[in-house]
Design an enzyme around this catalytic site. Structure first.
Site, short mmCIF file in Angstrom:
data_model
loop_
_atom_site.label_atom_id
_atom_site.label_comp_id
_atom_site.label_asym_id
_atom_site.label_seq_id
_atom_site.Cartn_x
_atom_site.Cartn_y
_atom_site.Cartn_z
N GLU A 1 0.83 -1.22 0.00
CA GLU A 1 0.00 0.00 0.00
C GLU A 1 0.86 1.27 0.00
O GLU A 1 0.40 2.33 0.41
CB GLU A 1 -0.95 0.01 1.21
CG GLU A 1 -1.91 -1.16 1.30
CD GLU A 1 -2.96 -1.22 0.20
OE1 GLU A 1 -2.98 -0.33 -0.66
OE2 GLU A 1 -3.74 -2.19 0.21
N HIS B 1 -2.68 1.83 8.51
CA HIS B 1 -3.76 1.07 7.89
C HIS B 1 -3.98 -0.23 8.66
O HIS B 1 -3.03 -0.98 8.88
CB HIS B 1 -3.41 0.76 6.43
CG HIS B 1 -4.30 -0.24 5.77
ND1 HIS B 1 -5.66 -0.07 5.66
CD2 HIS B 1 -4.04 -1.44 5.20
CE1 HIS B 1 -6.19 -1.11 5.04
NE2 HIS B 1 -5.23 -1.96 4.76
N HIS C 1 -7.07 -3.56 9.67
CA HIS C 1 -8.29 -4.27 9.30
C HIS C 1 -9.18 -4.38 10.54
O HIS C 1 -9.39 -5.48 11.08
CB HIS C 1 -7.94 -5.65 8.73
CG HIS C 1 -7.17 -5.59 7.45
ND1 HIS C 1 -6.65 -6.71 6.84
CD2 HIS C 1 -6.83 -4.55 6.65
CE1 HIS C 1 -6.02 -6.35 5.71
NE2 HIS C 1 -6.12 -5.04 5.58
N GLU D 1 -17.31 10.84 23.12
CA GLU D 1 -15.98 11.38 22.84
C GLU D 1 -15.68 11.49 21.34
O GLU D 1 -14.78 12.23 20.94
CB GLU D 1 -14.90 10.52 23.51
CG GLU D 1 -14.79 9.13 22.92
CD GLU D 1 -13.49 8.41 23.34
OE1 GLU D 1 -13.44 7.19 23.16
OE2 GLU D 1 -12.55 9.07 23.80
N HIS E 1 -12.84 -3.64 3.75
CA HIS E 1 -11.40 -3.83 3.84
C HIS E 1 -10.80 -3.33 5.17
O HIS E 1 -10.17 -4.10 5.88
CB HIS E 1 -10.72 -3.13 2.64
CG HIS E 1 -9.25 -3.37 2.56
ND1 HIS E 1 -8.57 -3.52 1.37
CD2 HIS E 1 -8.31 -3.47 3.52
CE1 HIS E 1 -7.28 -3.72 1.61
NE2 HIS E 1 -7.10 -3.69 2.91
O1 2HA Z 1 -1.74 -7.08 3.27
O2 2HA Z 1 -3.49 -4.77 4.36
O3 2HA Z 1 -4.22 -3.72 2.08
C1 2HA Z 1 -1.55 -5.76 3.57
C2 2HA Z 1 -2.82 -5.05 3.41
C3 2HA Z 1 -3.23 -4.68 2.06
ZN ZN Z 2 -5.39 -3.92 3.99
#
Ligand code: 2HA
Ligand code: ZN
Length: 275
Positions: A116, A140, A142, A170, A211
């Protein structure tokens, strides 16, 4: 100074461990980047390699030319970062064209920066500009409940923001500018990076449908704390929607306006629509 003795490296590794413990980084899920300060680069310069192949970033980030970043490696597991940081993370430098990067440290057993990287660098590009350089972290993950909500709520900034704000008092104070939402797209490329970075002009949080989410901040605590707050609100909302189809009571638009005055935050009226 050794890279791993630097405070920024310790903060980077600590975030990876915290996110992994939360369950937001199954397998190689998620990635992290930090724009290193010039004096921090100076202090670790003894450990930085002079040479290495130039790797295409997959986009152009001219304003980041010459900058150094600490990044997670593509295919590497967050859970392994604290155990073997030098094999799972890297320091890269952006070349003068803003189109390539060079590994200066780390990924000792081989590998390349996160898949990414276009999203990370295009987000950094925007945040560096709109915050006068104060934002340095892009994260980032998940996060489970946020992902679940993207199957249920309309994929609109206004709706996600309002629903998350209502879930915990909050929230409007922690993310007063709201959250952006990107519809499902192929990850890893320039197209999703462009859609994400457009929303980073306005928001510190961008949700990727089905995602995960991207958070930005000045430092590791701020970026992780933001993801934690957003995900906690999402969990409350998932629990609420699992119990009843309609909330019996909630925070009203006027309540948010009072909150804005009490906490001296600016809450855009576009999120305070009548339902
Ligand atoms: O595998 O999260 O978006 C890494 C990730 C791809
Ligand atoms: Zn990801």
């Amino acid at each position: 100074m050794k890279v791993l003795d630097a405070d920024f490296a310790k903060g980077f590794i600590h975030l990876c461990e915290s996110g992994f413990k939360r369950g937001w980084h199954e397998r190689n899920g998620g990635n992290l980047s930090y724009r290193i300060k010039p004096d921090e680069v100076e202090r670790i310069s003894e450990e930085l390699n002079e040479k290495g192949p130039f790797l295409p970033i997959g986009t152009k980030v001219q304003e980041l030319a010459g900058e150094y970043f600490m990044v997670t490696g593509s295919g590497k597991y967050f859970g392994n970062v604290p155990l073997e940081p030098e094999n799972n993370i890297a320091i890269i430098q952006i070349d003068q064209s803003g189109e390539n990067c060079q590994i200066k440290w780390g990924l000792c057993n081989g590998g390349v920066p996160t898949s990414e990287l276009p999203s990370h660098l295009m987000n950094h590009n925007v945040k560096k500009r709109v915050t006068d350089g104060s934002y340095r972290v892009i994260y980032h993950c998940h996060a489970t409940n946020i992902i679940a909500l993207t199957f249920v709520l309309p994929l609109k900034d206004e709706i996600f923001t309002r629903e998350l704000w209502e879930a915990a008092t909050e929230c409007p104070v922690v993310f007063p500018s709201g959250v952006g939402v990107v519809k499902w797209m192929i990850p890893g490329g320039r197209e999703i990076a462009l859609e994400t970075s457009k929303r980073m002009e306005e928001y510190d949080v961008v949700i990727w449908a089905h995602h995960g989410l991207f958070c930005s901040g000045e430092d590791f605590d701020q970026a992780f704390g933001l993801a934690d707050t957003v995900e906690k609100a999402a969990e409350i909302l998932v629990k609420t929607l699992s119990m009843v189809s309609q909330k019996r009571q909630t925070i009203q638009p006027e309540g948010f306006r009072q909150l804005a005055r009490a906490f001296q935050v600016d809450l855009p009226e576009k999120f305070l629509y009548e339902k």
